[in-house]
Design an enzyme around this catalytic site. Sequence first.
Site, short mmCIF file in Angstrom:
data_model
loop_
_atom_site.label_atom_id
_atom_site.label_comp_id
_atom_site.label_asym_id
_atom_site.label_seq_id
_atom_site.Cartn_x
_atom_site.Cartn_y
_atom_site.Cartn_z
N ASP A 1 -0.43 -3.67 7.53
CA ASP A 1 -0.47 -2.50 6.63
C ASP A 1 -1.91 -2.07 6.35
O ASP A 1 -2.24 -0.88 6.40
CB ASP A 1 0.20 -2.83 5.29
N GLY B 1 6.25 0.93 -3.16
CA GLY B 1 7.14 -0.16 -2.78
C GLY B 1 8.30 0.27 -1.90
O GLY B 1 9.33 -0.39 -1.84
N ALA C 1 -2.48 1.49 1.11
CA ALA C 1 -3.27 2.73 1.04
C ALA C 1 -4.12 2.76 -0.23
O ALA C 1 -5.31 3.11 -0.20
CB ALA C 1 -2.35 3.94 1.12
N PRO D 1 5.60 7.04 -1.96
CA PRO D 1 6.36 6.33 -3.00
C PRO D 1 6.02 4.85 -3.03
O PRO D 1 5.80 4.24 -1.98
CB PRO D 1 7.82 6.57 -2.60
N SER E 1 0.86 0.29 -1.27
CA SER E 1 -0.11 -0.66 -1.84
C SER E 1 -1.32 -0.80 -0.92
O SER E 1 -2.46 -0.87 -1.40
CB SER E 1 0.54 -2.02 -2.09
C1 MEV Z 1 5.53 -5.01 4.43
O1 MEV Z 1 5.09 -3.65 4.48
C2 MEV Z 1 5.53 -5.58 5.80
C3 MEV Z 1 5.90 -7.05 5.89
O2 MEV Z 1 5.87 -7.40 7.27
C4 MEV Z 1 4.94 -7.92 5.12
C5 MEV Z 1 3.54 -7.96 5.75
O3 MEV Z 1 3.38 -7.66 6.94
O4 MEV Z 1 2.60 -8.32 5.02
C6 MEV Z 1 7.30 -7.29 5.37
#
Ligand code: MEV
Length: 329
Positions: free
Chosen positions: A164, A114, A122, A112, A120
């Site tokens: 990520d 966000g 992936a 899903p 994003s």
């Molecule tokens: C977002 O998935 C994770 C955060 O730590 C932002 C980031 O690490 O770029 C909130």
Amino acid sequence: MTESSAPGKVYLFGEHAVVYGEPAVPCAIERRATVTVEERDDDRLRVHAQDLSLDGFTVEYSGETGATPDVDVSTPLVEEGIGYVDAAVSEAREAADAPNAGFDITIESEIPLGAGLGSSAAVTVAGIDAATRELGVDLSDEEIAERAYRAELAVQDGQASRADTFCSATGGAVRVEGDDCRSIDAPDLPIVVGFDGGAGDTGKLVAGVRALREEYDFAADTVESIGDVVRRGEDALADGDLAELGRLMNFNHGLLEALGVSSRSLDGMVWAARDAGALGAKLTGAGGGGCIVALDPTDETTTALRFTPGCEDAFRAELDTDGVRAEDA
Ligand code: MEV
């Protein structure tokens, strides 16, 4: 035509604090985004996306940098999604030294948008891999992670960690601290995900934590405390001590809550998981809405979440040891 897929992820520990140089431990999960790319005769991009937990959409627009997509869908998530595709294409063009390459792009995703599961990252990782291979260039996982990180930086106003994108490119469990990214061993983790059907705005949530950190010393201390929890979590992970991992995840959630990035539905799912006997539960990703991650070897948490008001979906997620990979188009 070239096709690549890349996994989503959950954060066992450390989201938000990782933006300020604290360590974080995300784990790739077997839910993937798949991007199919075909080079066009002109320099335009046509993006067709489906299965993104919102209605599918198709947009076609000029490939010139800064050009605005001609799209009559105003959903911010769609615009954000297009931003990531755009940034991924820019990176692929640069990597292949093909500044005018145009593409037809199809995105299918089991992650899903966000919702804290790294959709994003992936899409960006799989998009860069597919587009560069379509142009005859093979990048290493590390190069894809680097370029995907730059793409996220561009879309998120310079506020992103490498967590990520590195996790999605390499798969498995990883440890990220600043620029230092590495794969780490993890035991079999009984991961359960609860999804409230919503999404958070990563940029806004990250900016909110930044503002709190600047205003209050104790908010800065909270960010540092998350780093301490992560370091203890790494030991628990290495020892395969699931009970301790769960306790530390609970602690991590409390600190994120204090930083204002949880929500009523995320807290509700966290408590439902704990009441059902989960070893621990916390929000995952930027927060504000989206997903929680819990550890429970039994089916109790999944069942309880499915009956929890505000929870739209609950599922077990296996650790995915595969990062970005070529698929048969
Ligand atoms: C977002 O998935 C994770 C955060 O730590 C932002 C980031 O690490 O770029 C909130």
